[in-house]
Design a protein around this motif. Structure first.
Motif, PDB file in Angstrom:
ATOM      1  N   HIS A 114      12.994   1.945   6.978  1.00  0.00           N
ATOM      2  CA  HIS A 114      12.533   3.362   7.560  1.00  0.00           C
ATOM      3  C   HIS A 114      11.066   2.915   8.167  1.00  0.00           C
ATOM      4  O   HIS A 114      10.296   1.676   7.903  1.00  0.00           O
ATOM      5  CB  HIS A 114      11.564   3.494   5.560  1.00  0.00           C
ATOM      6  CG  HIS A 114      12.058   3.934   4.816  1.00  0.00           C
ATOM      7  ND1 HIS A 114      12.482   3.937   2.713  1.00  0.00           N
ATOM      8  CD2 HIS A 114      13.775   4.994   5.190  1.00  0.00           C
ATOM      9  CE1 HIS A 114      13.292   4.290   2.552  1.00  0.00           C
ATOM     10  NE2 HIS A 114      14.342   4.870   3.178  1.00  0.00           N
ATOM     11  N   GLU A 117       7.438   3.109   7.856  1.00  0.00           N
ATOM     12  CA  GLU A 117       6.636   1.748   6.385  1.00  0.00           C
ATOM     13  C   GLU A 117       6.215   0.714   7.409  1.00  0.00           C
ATOM     14  O   GLU A 117       6.937  -0.399   7.583  1.00  0.00           O
ATOM     15  CB  GLU A 117       8.017   1.609   5.382  1.00  0.00           C
ATOM     16  CG  GLU A 117       7.973   2.654   4.680  1.00  0.00           C
ATOM     17  CD  GLU A 117       9.332   2.628   3.612  1.00  0.00           C
ATOM     18  OE1 GLU A 117       9.489   2.393   3.488  1.00  0.00           O
ATOM     19  OE2 GLU A 117       9.275   3.963   3.125  1.00  0.00           O
ATOM     20  N   HIS A 226       9.519  -2.610   2.144  1.00  0.00           N
ATOM     21  CA  HIS A 226       9.552  -0.863   2.145  1.00  0.00           C
ATOM     22  C   HIS A 226       8.123  -1.199   1.662  1.00  0.00           C
ATOM     23  O   HIS A 226       6.894  -1.482   1.608  1.00  0.00           O
ATOM     24  CB  HIS A 226      10.590  -0.219   0.629  1.00  0.00           C
ATOM     25  CG  HIS A 226      11.616  -0.564   1.293  1.00  0.00           C
ATOM     26  ND1 HIS A 226      12.235   1.478   1.699  1.00  0.00           N
ATOM     27  CD2 HIS A 226      12.619  -0.856   1.178  1.00  0.00           C
ATOM     28  CE1 HIS A 226      13.437   1.084   1.843  1.00  0.00           C
ATOM     29  NE2 HIS A 226      14.025  -0.468   1.084  1.00  0.00           N
ATOM     30  N   GLU A 227       7.575   0.295   2.215  1.00  0.00           N
ATOM     31  CA  GLU A 227       5.913   0.905   1.573  1.00  0.00           C
ATOM     32  C   GLU A 227       6.398   2.429   0.848  1.00  0.00           C
ATOM     33  O   GLU A 227       6.716   3.021   1.008  1.00  0.00           O
ATOM     34  CB  GLU A 227       5.976   1.102   2.874  1.00  0.00           C
ATOM     35  CG  GLU A 227       4.942  -0.324   3.861  1.00  0.00           C
ATOM     36  CD  GLU A 227       3.639  -0.195   4.171  1.00  0.00           C
ATOM     37  OE1 GLU A 227       2.930  -0.369   4.174  1.00  0.00           O
ATOM     38  OE2 GLU A 227       4.256  -0.451   5.480  1.00  0.00           O
TER      39      GLU A 227
HETATM   40 ZN   LIG Z   1      10.853   3.049   2.414  1.00  0.00          ZN
END
Ligand SMILES: [Zn+2]
Length: 814
Positions: A114, A117, A226-227
């Motif tokens: 993503h 992120e 991810h974040e």
């Molecule tokens: Zn993510």
């Protein structure tokens, strides 16, 4: 003596070199975490490492993104391992067949799927530097494969946006614009697809190119960095329930082993984290589940941050979360993962071998039959997953019948596709094909149904015994082209057919469509069949060459006929045989629309159908002369403010004068609530309230109203142009319980009373709500039509059998 002196000297040199490797900060010219690094800077650092320590870092460019950014992988290991990399790979891959002598752990770290992120890629640089310097010992028995950025287009979109909008120095006040990305965030890729939903469907070029590399290595451990929201701390393994039933005890345990090692470091630093919540292991198209179903320990790690966080932000607790903090956390879990893998390399190898043995799944073979275009599309997907298959001879197979939902039999011809679990990718076969994934818990993060026979619109049997195959390829009819025919006829029932038509229309070839079935030359053709006559195309230069070339591109079979006089049905000169207009199509984008669905439409036109589309951004769309377009698409979105009275009036006028308006999901809500259209929201079914609900049960109770992506069997009126090319049954993927009453006329696809999903989870209230509701329909208004697509046939680009509805809305409905 001389040799050992030489050895000593070269050893000395390599130590010297190791000491001289620049840190990311030294190389980039700024303190890591004090700014966001653009993709080309990140690539330059990795290239620098591969040049400076070529004996320990091998860099591979494995492809390019839509916007031409390079995709890279760095292999990091000890000098000895890097010099034996090919052998390690060969021996490791043999373990799928319970052979091979590999004892090295293979760890794959994927960063920044993503784009916004954005900490991940920064953390990757710190991680690889550490592996090359103070943590070299881990690499004695471990090969680490680092993908510093899975989604460079999205990440650079975020980084460039941030750099353009940030305060100097950066502003930690969450109200400042640098914490508000707006409509188009950096999360998705160029076509606004979520690449962390695409591992199984491979609709995006990043996924397609990455999976080729993944299959070459089949790692023991895969981490997707991810974040999450800025107010959450950190999430790591073990994952939340539900777990797919194919996940082994060892895979469960090892997640815990890794999680506990992370916890040790987080505890020592006083950092917060949570495990076993939110992120489950079911939907197969993620960066954790997909590796899991391929024998790895697949995990998602989530740092608090993402596009909101910038270089620093004040959280709800009043703390300031900085990019440097975020880097430290991902850096810590990355190294901790490699440490655990390194300490357990023997075990990982043993268990990986075990994963691939003794798969005694209930269903041994999945047998599918139907339109060859659809079979062909499915085999292309299987090829990318390196799933093997074959085709049967004429016979009968017994098992679970997908169409009826009962045990029975199906007769097959030579073109019935057989995909068996008795192969190395057998677990993936089970996960992708089984009629219904077993659900241990209805609270899940994503859709609960995806079974490929439904998605591809094929009749299928899940057989409890192994079905033999005789051919490895599809038998396709080959017909020599017959020049100078009166006309050429082709069928209409797949996306490929729509592609063929789209291509002809752009080459100015005139094509007619049959609106009633007909028989000619003892061959019958259904509604929607395409008729291309010589006389319509007298002015087309090189008409025949164009036709032949286009047919070849899309594997179309052209049936030549010498007359327009049909045996049954309407003759070619009849008013029941319509000329197809080449529609000028526009789609709304920007603020009122949802990026994901806009992206699905954009990608459908440019990469699947190959037909031009104009994108009208919401901020100026109202000033555009709509008469320039024949079709306007309103994707899902929040149209409350956009569709004011005047805009609605304009839209209705445009439809009455011949425009076709395609409204999807949230756009339909607005048309229904603002009035003046035939579409009506269904009244809410009353819920029985027996006793007061405990607070702790609220979430469970709300599941009664929910549908978490489930498949329903619907009725089709295939005499309606919106449903040309379909049978009388269609399996639709419902993402929620949105329900609209039947239209007065034009109900092309609809649900009756039976609303039990054939696959996936739907709550009891939601099921009731869906009784007697519209799925796809068209309402005539003056000379135009309003087409309602309640479900999304383009969802994540993988519901192959829904795509023809969209094509029908463009070419068949008029
Ligand atoms: Zn993510």
């Amino acid at each position: 003596m001389r040799l050992s002196l030489l050895l000593c000297f070269s050893l000395f040199l390599s130590i010297l070199k190791a000491q001289n490797i620049k840190t990311p900060s030294e190389f980039l010219g700024y303190d890591l975490g004090s700014q966001f690094s653009r993709h080309h800077e990140v690539v330059a650092y990795y290239e620098y490492l591969a040049e400076t320590a070529p004996d320990r870092v091998k860099l591979v460019r494995y492809g390019k993104t839509n916007e031409r950014r390079p995709l890279i992988l760095a292999y990091v290991s000890s000098k000895e391992n890097i010099s034996n990399l090919d052998d390690i790979q060969t021996e490791h891959l043999k373990s799928i067949n319970n052979k091979g002598t590999n004892d090295k752990a293979i760890v794959w770290l994927s960063y920044n799927v993503h784009g916004n992120e954005s900490v991940s890629t920064e953390a990757s640089m710190k991680t690889i530097y550490s592996l090359l310097t103070e943590k070299q010992a881990y690499l004695e028995n471990t090969v680490v494969i680092i993908d510093p950025c899975i989604n460079p287009d999205g990440r650079d979109r975020y980084v460039n946006w941030y750099n353009q909008n940030k305060n100097t120095p950066n502003q930690v006040d969450p109200n400042s614009v640098e914490h508000h990305e707006g409509w188009l965030s950096g999360r998705s890729n160029h076509y606004m697809f979520d690449l962390n939903r695409d591992w199984a469907w491979l609709t995006q070029i990043e996924s397609q190119q990455r999976l080729k590399q993944y299959n070459k290595w089949m790692p023991h451990v895969h981490v997707d960095f991810h974040e999450q929201g800025v107010n959450n701390p950190y999430y790591f393994a073990p994952a939340a329930e539900p777990y797919h039933e194919v996940i082994t005890d060892f895979q469960r345990q090892f997640q815990e082993t890794i999680g506990k090692n992370h916890a040790k470091y987080f505890d020592a630093n006083g950092w917060f984290y949570f495990t076993k919540e939110v992120f489950d292991l079911l939907y197969p198209s993620y960066g954790d589940t997909y590796p899991m179903y391929n024998g790895a320990i697949g995990m998602t790690y989530e740092q608090g941050g993402s596009g909101r966080a910038g270089l620093g932000i004040i959280t709800n607790n009043g703390d300031t979360l900085t990019l440097k903090d975020r880097i430290d956390h991902h850096f810590t879990t990355g190294l901790s993962t490699v440490e655990v893998a390194s300490n357990n390399s023997v075990k990982l190898n043993q268990e990986f071998k075990k994963f691939y043995q003794n798969k005694n799944y209930k269903y041994k073979s999945y047998v599918l039959k139907g339109d060859t275009d659809k079979l062909d599309a499915l085999t292309k997907l299987l090829d990318q997953h390196e799933i093997t298959y074959g085709f049967t001879k004429n016979s009968t197979v017994k098992g679970y019948n997908y169409t009826n939902g009962t045990f029975g039999s199906m007769s097959t011809d030579q073109n019935a596709l057989v995909v068996s679990t008795d192969q190395s990718k057998g677990t993936m076969v089970k996960v992708l094909f089984e009629p219904n994934a077993k659900l241990s818990d209805s609270l899940t993060y994503d859709i609960t149904a995806w079974s490929l026979p439904y998605a591809y619109g094929l009749d299928a049997i899940a057989a409890t015994s192994l079905v033999n195959t005789q051919n490895s390829t599809l038998n396709t009819e080959l017909k020599p082209f017959e020049p100078n025919s009166y006309a050429y006829v082709t069928d209409w029932n797949s996306l490929k057919d729509a592609k063929f038509l789209a291509s002809l229309l752009q080459k100015k070839v005139k094509v007619r469509k049959a609106t009633t079935p007909f028989t000619i030359n003892n061959q019958s053709f259904e509604r929607g069949s395409l008729i291309i006559t010589r006389s319509d195309n007298e002015n087309v230069k090189d008409f025949e060459q164009t036709l032949v070339a286009t047919a070849k591109e899309t594997d179309k079979i052209l049936h030549p006929v010498s007359t327009g006089f049909v045996d049954k049905g309407k003759d070619f000169g009849s008013s029941y045989v319509d000329m197809i207009k080449a529609p000028r199509v526009a789609v709304l984008s920007g603020e009122p629309t949802r990026t994901l669905q806009f992206g699905e439409i954009w990608h459908f036109f440019e990469q699947q159908l190959n037909y031009p589309i104009t994108v009208l951004e919401g901020s100026y769309a109202k000033r555009v002369d709509l008469d320039t377009y024949d079709v306007l698409i309103l994707p899902d979105g929040n149209y409350g403010r956009f569709l004011d009275e005047e805009t609605l009036k304009d839209l209705k006028e445009w439809v009455r004068s011949g425009g076709n308006l395609i409204a999807m999901s949230g756009a339909i809500d607005q048309l229904a609530s603002k009035g003046g259209f035939g579409i009506k929201k269904k009244k809410n079914e009353s819920e029985e309230k027996e006793k007061p609900l405990a607070h702790k049960d609220l979430q469970r109770e709300s599941m009664k109203k929910a549908i978490t992506g489930a498949i329903f069997k619907t009725k089709v009126d295939n005499s309606h142009p919106l449903a040309f090319g379909y049978t009388d049954t269609y399996f639709t993927l419902k993402l929620g319980a949105k329900a609209f009453d039947y239209l007065k006329t034009g109900n092309a696809v609809y649900l009756e009373n039976n609303t039990t999903p054939v696959s996936g989870f739907a709550g009891s209230t939601a099921q009731k709500q869906l009784g007697n509701t519209l799925v796809f329909g068209a309402e005539k208004m003056g000379r135009g039509q309003v087409i309602y697509l309640v479900d999304n046939p383009l969802f994540r680009g993988f519901w192959e059998n829904g795509k023809l509805f969209f094509a029908n809305a463009l070419f068949m409905v008029d």
